[in-house]
Design a protein around this motif. Structure first.
Motif, mmCIF file in Angstrom:
data_model
loop_
_atom_site.group_PDB
_atom_site.id
_atom_site.type_symbol
_atom_site.label_atom_id
_atom_site.label_comp_id
_atom_site.label_asym_id
_atom_site.label_seq_id
_atom_site.Cartn_x
_atom_site.Cartn_y
_atom_site.Cartn_z
ATOM 1 N N UNK A 76 -4.051 6.486 -1.663
ATOM 2 C CA UNK A 76 -3.503 5.135 -1.698
ATOM 3 C C UNK A 76 -3.354 4.594 -3.110
ATOM 4 N N UNK A 77 -2.309 3.774 -3.287
ATOM 5 C CA UNK A 77 -2.095 3.053 -4.533
ATOM 6 C C UNK A 77 -1.505 1.685 -4.219
ATOM 7 N N UNK A 91 0.867 -1.177 0.000
ATOM 8 C CA UNK A 91 0.000 0.000 0.000
ATOM 9 C C UNK A 91 0.902 1.224 0.000
ATOM 10 N N UNK A 92 0.942 1.946 -1.133
ATOM 11 C CA UNK A 92 1.775 3.145 -1.244
ATOM 12 C C UNK A 92 0.890 4.379 -1.057
ATOM 13 N N UNK A 93 1.402 5.352 -0.315
ATOM 14 C CA UNK A 93 0.573 6.493 0.082
ATOM 15 C C UNK A 93 1.305 7.797 -0.196
ATOM 16 N N UNK A 94 0.634 8.695 -0.898
ATOM 17 C CA UNK A 94 1.088 10.066 -1.111
ATOM 18 C C UNK A 94 -0.082 11.007 -0.879
ATOM 19 N N UNK A 95 0.156 12.065 -0.101
ATOM 20 C CA UNK A 95 -0.906 13.034 0.188
ATOM 21 C C UNK A 95 -2.183 12.346 0.670
ATOM 22 N N UNK A 96 -2.013 11.319 1.494
ATOM 23 C CA UNK A 96 -3.116 10.551 2.087
ATOM 24 C C UNK A 96 -3.935 9.775 1.054
ATOM 25 N N UNK A 136 -7.216 2.336 1.173
ATOM 26 C CA UNK A 136 -6.308 1.274 0.724
ATOM 27 C C UNK A 136 -7.071 0.301 -0.179
ATOM 28 N N UNK A 137 -6.373 -0.199 -1.186
ATOM 29 C CA UNK A 137 -7.003 -1.052 -2.201
ATOM 30 C C UNK A 137 -6.780 -2.521 -1.842
ATOM 31 N N UNK A 180 1.624 -0.674 -9.643
ATOM 32 C CA UNK A 180 0.453 -1.161 -10.377
ATOM 33 C C UNK A 180 -0.647 -0.122 -10.428
ATOM 34 N N UNK A 181 -0.845 0.555 -9.306
ATOM 35 C CA UNK A 181 -1.897 1.572 -9.214
ATOM 36 C C UNK A 181 -1.299 2.822 -8.597
ATOM 37 N N UNK A 182 -1.414 3.939 -9.258
ATOM 38 C CA UNK A 182 -0.878 5.191 -8.712
ATOM 39 C C UNK A 182 -1.646 5.575 -7.449
#
Length: 250
Positions: free
Chosen positions: A224-225, A217-222, A243-244, A235-237
């Motif tokens: 999720x990708x 789970x990658x997080x930028x500016x709250x 969270x996905x 895989x997903x920006x």
């Protein structure tokens, strides 16, 4: 037959002599200095040191003179020069190798009192704190610092993660999957593996494990990708509010 008797006698003498060497005890002399005596109280190393540590049946021990510590053997030969400002006996490190933390020029290293050799050179800016909670699969590791940057070493002194990452309170954090840890560069988070390779670039505010161990789970500016460890790519920006969780391929 005669040569065998001589050989056996010589071996017995060496064994007894070795045992006698292992029974040295510290003692303070009339001059206020410290040395070592044998079991009969005879001086084997004259009182000449300001401070000493016990041999404890080891071949080498640390002694201090003129404000510096050095390593000597049981014959008072200098094994490591008197250049250490501090000697730290960490209970965790006192295993079979009797490793001791030493400080030289305000930098930290490790010396073995079993081998009398430097295990880790005095190049690190902070004390070692070994733990098995950074990348559990690798066992005990310590965060180390050089030029205010953080890296990782193992107990053998191998710096397998170079000191190129941001410091801070927790430079590397276990991801609860045994084989990876988060790391930061310039305030951005990525992921390293057991070889110290950066397998996820330091591009994110935060990275968490997901229900699928291969997906992060990658997080930028709250937002999720998803990043795939198996494929080594995003895989997903990070665009979504939550969270996905994948169900199969979707």
């Amino acid at each position: 037959m005669f040569s065998r008797i001589i050989l056996i006698t010589t071996c017995c003498f060496s064994f007894i002599q070795g045992m006698a060497q292992n029974e040295l005890e510290s003692k303070k002399g009339d001059n206020g200095k410290f040395g070592f005596t044998d079991e009969e109280g005879n001086w084997t190393i004259q009182p000449m040191y300001d401070e000493i540590t016990e041999f404890y049946e080891l071949s080498y021990t640390f002694v201090k003179t003129k404000g510096k510590w050095g390593l000597i053997d049981q014959k008072n030969a200098t094994i490591l020069p008197f250049e250490f400002s501090k000697v730290i006996f960490d209970e965790y490190l006192l295993g079979d190798d009797q490793n001791v933390i030493v400080v030289k020029n305000n930098k930290y290293g490790i010396v073995s009192r079993t081998t009398g050799k430097v295990v880790i050179d005095c190049v690190y800016e902070r004390p070692f704190e070994f733990t098995d909670s950074i990348i559990p699969h690798l066992g005990n590791l310590s965060v180390v610092y050089r030029n205010n940057k953080a890296g990782l070493i193992n107990e053998k002194g191998v710096e397998f993660v170079p000191c190129i990452f941001d410091g801070g309170k927790i430079p590397f954090q276990d991801m609860y999957n045994l084989y990876y840890a988060t790391a930061k560069q310039n305030g951005r988070t990525g992921v390293i593996d057991t070889l110290g390779h950066l397998v996820v670039p330091c591009l994110y505010d935060e990275i968490k494990t997901s229900e699928d161990a291969e997906l992060l789970d990658i997080i930028n500016d709250k937002k999720h990708g998803v990043f795939s460890l198996r494929l080594g790519k995003e895989l997903v920006a990070p665009l979504y509010a939550e969270a996905i969780a994948f169900d199969g391929d979707y």
